[in-house]
Design a protein around this motif. Structure first.
Motif, PDB file in Angstrom:
ATOM      1  N   PHE A 330     -11.700 -43.853 -12.266  1.00  0.00           N
ATOM      2  CA  PHE A 330     -11.243 -44.044 -10.888  1.00  0.00           C
ATOM      3  C   PHE A 330     -11.698 -42.888 -10.001  1.00  0.00           C
ATOM      4  CE2 PHE A 330      -8.071 -43.051  -7.633  1.00  0.00           C
ATOM      5  CZ  PHE A 330      -8.016 -44.241  -6.925  1.00  0.00           C
ATOM      6  N   TRP A 331     -11.509 -41.655 -10.454  1.00  0.00           N
ATOM      7  CA  TRP A 331     -11.881 -40.506  -9.640  1.00  0.00           C
ATOM      8  C   TRP A 331     -13.394 -40.399  -9.476  1.00  0.00           C
ATOM      9  CZ3 TRP A 331      -8.984 -37.842  -6.468  1.00  0.00           C
ATOM     10  CH2 TRP A 331      -7.609 -37.838  -6.641  1.00  0.00           C
ATOM     11  N   SER A 332     -14.138 -40.728 -10.507  1.00  0.00           N
ATOM     12  CA  SER A 332     -15.595 -40.703 -10.397  1.00  0.00           C
ATOM     13  C   SER A 332     -16.081 -41.731  -9.383  1.00  0.00           C
ATOM     14  CB  SER A 332     -16.228 -40.971 -11.767  1.00  0.00           C
ATOM     15  OG  SER A 332     -15.883 -39.970 -12.693  1.00  0.00           O
ATOM     16  N   ALA A 333     -15.523 -42.941  -9.444  1.00  0.00           N
ATOM     17  CA  ALA A 333     -15.915 -43.979  -8.497  1.00  0.00           C
ATOM     18  C   ALA A 333     -15.508 -43.618  -7.079  1.00  0.00           C
ATOM     19  CB  ALA A 333     -15.309 -45.316  -8.902  1.00  0.00           C
ATOM     20  N   LEU A 334     -14.341 -43.018  -6.924  1.00  0.00           N
ATOM     21  CA  LEU A 334     -13.877 -42.646  -5.593  1.00  0.00           C
ATOM     22  C   LEU A 334     -14.804 -41.608  -4.958  1.00  0.00           C
ATOM     23  CD1 LEU A 334     -11.758 -42.700  -3.347  1.00  0.00           C
ATOM     24  CD2 LEU A 334     -10.450 -40.998  -4.640  1.00  0.00           C
ATOM     25  N   ILE A 335     -15.194 -40.606  -5.713  1.00  0.00           N
ATOM     26  CA  ILE A 335     -16.060 -39.557  -5.167  1.00  0.00           C
ATOM     27  C   ILE A 335     -17.472 -40.082  -4.941  1.00  0.00           C
ATOM     28  CG2 ILE A 335     -17.091 -37.309  -5.651  1.00  0.00           C
ATOM     29  CD1 ILE A 335     -14.560 -36.603  -7.189  1.00  0.00           C
ATOM     30  N   GLY A 336     -18.019 -40.798  -5.925  1.00  0.00           N
ATOM     31  CA  GLY A 336     -19.390 -41.278  -5.801  1.00  0.00           C
ATOM     32  C   GLY A 336     -19.574 -42.304  -4.689  1.00  0.00           C
ATOM     33  N   PHE A 337     -18.741 -43.337  -4.696  1.00  0.00           N
ATOM     34  CA  PHE A 337     -18.892 -44.390  -3.690  1.00  0.00           C
ATOM     35  C   PHE A 337     -18.307 -43.971  -2.345  1.00  0.00           C
ATOM     36  CE2 PHE A 337     -19.377 -46.729  -7.638  1.00  0.00           C
ATOM     37  CZ  PHE A 337     -20.484 -47.517  -7.349  1.00  0.00           C
ATOM     38  N   GLY A 338     -17.382 -42.999  -2.341  1.00  0.00           N
ATOM     39  CA  GLY A 338     -16.940 -42.439  -1.063  1.00  0.00           C
ATOM     40  C   GLY A 338     -18.071 -41.714  -0.359  1.00  0.00           C
ATOM     41  N   ALA A 339     -18.854 -40.936  -1.129  1.00  0.00           N
ATOM     42  CA  ALA A 339     -20.027 -40.280  -0.552  1.00  0.00           C
ATOM     43  C   ALA A 339     -21.055 -41.298  -0.090  1.00  0.00           C
ATOM     44  CB  ALA A 339     -20.644 -39.330  -1.573  1.00  0.00           C
ATOM     45  N   LEU A 340     -21.206 -42.388  -0.843  1.00  0.00           N
ATOM     46  CA  LEU A 340     -22.141 -43.447  -0.441  1.00  0.00           C
ATOM     47  C   LEU A 340     -21.710 -44.078   0.869  1.00  0.00           C
ATOM     48  CD1 LEU A 340     -24.467 -45.437  -0.999  1.00  0.00           C
ATOM     49  CD2 LEU A 340     -22.839 -46.800  -2.318  1.00  0.00           C
ATOM     50  N   ALA A 341     -20.438 -44.416   1.018  1.00  0.00           N
ATOM     51  CA  ALA A 341     -19.959 -45.024   2.256  1.00  0.00           C
ATOM     52  C   ALA A 341     -20.097 -44.062   3.430  1.00  0.00           C
ATOM     53  CB  ALA A 341     -18.508 -45.455   2.091  1.00  0.00           C
ATOM     54  N   TYR A 342     -19.836 -42.785   3.196  1.00  0.00           N
ATOM     55  CA  TYR A 342     -19.962 -41.797   4.276  1.00  0.00           C
ATOM     56  C   TYR A 342     -21.410 -41.624   4.700  1.00  0.00           C
ATOM     57  CZ  TYR A 342     -19.428 -37.430   6.847  1.00  0.00           C
ATOM     58  OH  TYR A 342     -19.452 -36.461   7.810  1.00  0.00           O
ATOM     59  N   SER A 343     -22.345 -41.753   3.784  1.00  0.00           N
ATOM     60  CA  SER A 343     -23.756 -41.621   4.135  1.00  0.00           C
ATOM     61  C   SER A 343     -24.239 -42.791   4.987  1.00  0.00           C
ATOM     62  CB  SER A 343     -24.611 -41.528   2.866  1.00  0.00           C
ATOM     63  OG  SER A 343     -24.599 -42.761   2.172  1.00  0.00           O
ATOM     64  N   VAL A 344     -23.626 -43.960   4.807  1.00  0.00           N
ATOM     65  CA  VAL A 344     -24.024 -45.119   5.595  1.00  0.00           C
ATOM     66  C   VAL A 344     -23.494 -45.026   7.017  1.00  0.00           C
ATOM     67  CG1 VAL A 344     -23.832 -47.627   5.790  1.00  0.00           C
ATOM     68  CG2 VAL A 344     -24.192 -46.566   3.555  1.00  0.00           C
ATOM     69  N   ASN A 345     -22.233 -44.604   7.156  1.00  0.00           N
ATOM     70  CA  ASN A 345     -21.625 -44.514   8.489  1.00  0.00           C
ATOM     71  C   ASN A 345     -20.675 -43.322   8.488  1.00  0.00           C
ATOM     72  OD1 ASN A 345     -20.603 -44.888  11.033  1.00  0.00           O
ATOM     73  ND2 ASN A 345     -19.683 -46.891  10.620  1.00  0.00           N
ATOM     74  N   SER A 346     -21.206 -42.165   8.816  1.00  0.00           N
ATOM     75  CA  SER A 346     -20.400 -40.946   8.786  1.00  0.00           C
ATOM     76  C   SER A 346     -19.446 -40.832   9.967  1.00  0.00           C
ATOM     77  CB  SER A 346     -21.326 -39.719   8.779  1.00  0.00           C
ATOM     78  OG  SER A 346     -22.152 -39.722   9.942  1.00  0.00           O
ATOM     79  N   ALA A 347     -19.600 -41.700  10.983  1.00  0.00           N
ATOM     80  CA  ALA A 347     -18.740 -41.614  12.166  1.00  0.00           C
ATOM     81  C   ALA A 347     -17.484 -42.465  12.053  1.00  0.00           C
ATOM     82  CB  ALA A 347     -19.527 -42.032  13.417  1.00  0.00           C
ATOM     83  N   MET A 349     -13.913 -43.461  10.997  1.00  0.00           N
ATOM     84  CA  MET A 349     -12.683 -42.851  10.512  1.00  0.00           C
ATOM     85  C   MET A 349     -12.021 -43.688   9.424  1.00  0.00           C
ATOM     86  SD  MET A 349     -12.045 -39.901  11.685  1.00  0.00           S
ATOM     87  CE  MET A 349     -10.341 -39.819  11.146  1.00  0.00           C
ATOM     88  N   TRP A 350     -12.346 -44.981   9.388  1.00  0.00           N
ATOM     89  CA  TRP A 350     -11.759 -45.837   8.370  1.00  0.00           C
ATOM     90  C   TRP A 350     -12.195 -45.401   6.976  1.00  0.00           C
ATOM     91  CZ3 TRP A 350      -7.754 -48.744   9.219  1.00  0.00           C
ATOM     92  CH2 TRP A 350      -7.522 -49.260  10.487  1.00  0.00           C
ATOM     93  N   ILE A 351     -13.424 -44.916   6.865  1.00  0.00           N
ATOM     94  CA  ILE A 351     -13.905 -44.462   5.559  1.00  0.00           C
ATOM     95  C   ILE A 351     -13.115 -43.244   5.101  1.00  0.00           C
ATOM     96  CG2 ILE A 351     -15.900 -43.511   4.344  1.00  0.00           C
ATOM     97  CD1 ILE A 351     -17.670 -45.229   6.102  1.00  0.00           C
ATOM     98  N   VAL A 352     -12.912 -42.306   6.021  1.00  0.00           N
ATOM     99  CA  VAL A 352     -12.156 -41.101   5.677  1.00  0.00           C
ATOM    100  C   VAL A 352     -10.720 -41.446   5.315  1.00  0.00           C
ATOM    101  CG1 VAL A 352     -11.376 -38.860   6.524  1.00  0.00           C
ATOM    102  CG2 VAL A 352     -13.636 -39.709   7.162  1.00  0.00           C
ATOM    103  N   LEU A 353     -10.092 -42.324   6.116  1.00  0.00           N
ATOM    104  CA  LEU A 353      -8.712 -42.711   5.829  1.00  0.00           C
ATOM    105  C   LEU A 353      -8.605 -43.455   4.503  1.00  0.00           C
ATOM    106  CD1 LEU A 353      -7.549 -43.862   9.390  1.00  0.00           C
ATOM    107  CD2 LEU A 353      -7.027 -41.703   8.224  1.00  0.00           C
ATOM    108  N   SER A 354      -9.604 -44.288   4.202  1.00  0.00           N
ATOM    109  CA  SER A 354      -9.577 -45.021   2.930  1.00  0.00           C
ATOM    110  C   SER A 354      -9.690 -44.069   1.753  1.00  0.00           C
ATOM    111  CB  SER A 354     -10.717 -46.040   2.900  1.00  0.00           C
ATOM    112  OG  SER A 354     -10.574 -46.990   3.944  1.00  0.00           O
TER     113      SER A 354
END
Length: 444
Positions: A330-347, A349-354
């Motif tokens: 779970f933690w590996s997926a959260l960090i890896g795919f969280g970075a992926l989502a942030y790279s697509v749209n870093s602006a 706020m929904w990504i950060v809140l999620s």
């Protein structure tokens, strides 16, 4: 995408089909070390699973070489051959370690030599995109040092986390999936063909892990050993080096709209996780750093094994084997795919809140054993043992099927009739046990 999926499936199939014969070979070869104090498993388990993973890697590269667009990767770049050379060397060192337990410093030297072999064949860092500055060219010796350091750190990070059934293979598979999306986006969204080798490496790495996982899930029938953990760590590092240090940001200038400095600045969310692949495998990297600090503080060698890793701590908290592995996933997926989502749209706020919300869920999962409800005493007979109070479990154990206590046995021993009956029953049970073969710890 279809060619990548075909390569992934072939790699997974070859790895899966070869793991069974490799297990039998490991048993015959005696690659089954005795249970150590830090081990979690209770029966000797064969290693050398990296043999099947290496041949899966070779099969994936061979298939990709005969596919349309993927064949251009081999024509225009020497990186696949560099990866195969380094992987073969690190795999041989791992096989020797799984069988003969070679010294840690020898393994470290072999890792550096394998990284040097890849550097000599062109798989090295040429420049680094620095936020706010632009492309920073590195000299030959600087690129060599950075490449070797990145390979060695990634290999040992994966090797350190390989402590539970299915843990290392699953975490690296998650990291490879996130990494594949990074590289695939750079290649097809920006039209940069230099990202093609890294995309291929990530697809093959996913196939290696997926093919091995069915044999390695708890209870594991075979371990990958150092021949497997060091191999998948090297493949992951090779993809990060390929996509980070050899893609010229000038090629993105038309798409970013501005100067090279502006292009690099806008691509920072993509480049930072690629420049620092430890972001993708942040959990193994954190475990590596904590292990080095912990052992050095105690006056031990950084390579001395212990039971202080993160997965050991999860077991000590009260998690089961399977739950500890799933929490690490779970933690590996959260960090890896969280970075992926942030790279697509870093602006967004929904990504950060999620990410924050999922992190809170992860913290609750970590402390779940402390929140386990306890049934009242009158209802303890109707619930599983894990929901009973610990005091009740100690004070009132289940006597069914247990031997009588010393106070219940006569001081002069059993009567002759009882001894005769026990002897007959014991002989019958022993004969049935030997005939059925259930007394063996390992089934070939």
């Amino acid at each position: 995408m279809r060619e990548y999926l075909l390569t992934l499936c072939v790699t997974a199939a070859v790895t899966y089909l070869l793991t069974g014969p490799v297990r039998k070979f490991a048993i015959v070869a005696g690659a089954m070390p005795e249970i150590r104090a830090r081990d979690v498993h209770r029966e000797p388990t064969p290693r050398l699973g990296g043999i099947a993973m290496f041949f899966g890697l070779c099969a994936g590269l061979l298939v990709a070489d005969h596919l349309g667009s993927l064949n251009e990767v081999f024509v225009r770049s020497n990186e696949p051959r560099a990866l195969l050379s380094g992987a073969a060397l690190i795999w041989l060192i791992g096989v020797l370690d799984d069988k003969f337990e070679i010294d840690a410093l020898i393994k470290l030297g072999g890792q550096m030599i394998a990284a040097g072999v890849m550097v000599m064949q062109g798989l090295t860092i040429l420049w680094l995109p620095v936020p706010g500055i632009g492309t920073v060219a590195v000299t030959q010796w600087q690129g060599t040092l950075l490449t070797v350091a990145l390979v060695v750190v990634t290999i040992n990070a994966v090797n350190f986390v390989d402590g539970l059934d299915g843990l290392a293979a699953g975490m690296v598979c998650i990291a490879a999936a996130a990494f594949f999306m990074y590289a695939y986006r750079i290649w097809y969204s920006y039209g940069i063909e230099a990202a093609a080798p890294a995309t291929l490496f990530a697809a093959i790495l996913m196939g290696m892990c997926l093919g091995f996982l069915p044999h390695n899930m708890h209870p594991a029938r075979i371990f990958m050993g150092d021949s497997g953990s060091m191999l998948i760590g090297l493949v992951l590092a090779a993809g990060a080096i390929s996509v980070t240090g050899q893609i010229d940001p000038d090629n993105m200038e038309l798409f970013a709209g501005g100067s090279e400095r502006s292009a690099v600045h806008q691509m920072v969310p993509v480049y930072i996780p690629l420049l620092m692949p430890l972001t993708i495998i942040a959990i193994p990297a954190a475990d590596l750093v904590l292990a080095i600090v912990r052992r050095t503080w105690r006056g031990q060698s950084p390579f001395a094994a212990d039971r202080g890793h993160l997965h050991h701590r999860l077991l000590e908290v009260g998690h089961s084997h399977s739950r500890a592995v799933l929490i690490m996933y779970f933690w590996s997926a959260l960090i890896g795919f969280g970075a992926l989502a942030y790279s697509v749209n870093s602006a967004s706020m929904w990504i950060v809140l999620s990410v924050v919300f999922l992190s809170a869920i992860g913290l609750v999962l970590l402390l779940l054993p402390r929140f386990t409800p306890r049934a009242p005493r009158w209802a303890e007979g109707f619930v599983p043992p894990r929901y009973r109070s610990r005091r009740s479990a100690v004070d009132a154990p289940d006597n069914a099927g247990q031997e009588p206590s010393e106070q219940e046995c006569p001081e002069d021993g059993p009567t002759p009739v009882a001894a005769a009956v026990a002897g007959v029953n014991g002989a019958t049970a022993l004969g049935a046990r030997s005939r059925s073969g259930k007394g063996r710890k390992v089934r070939i």
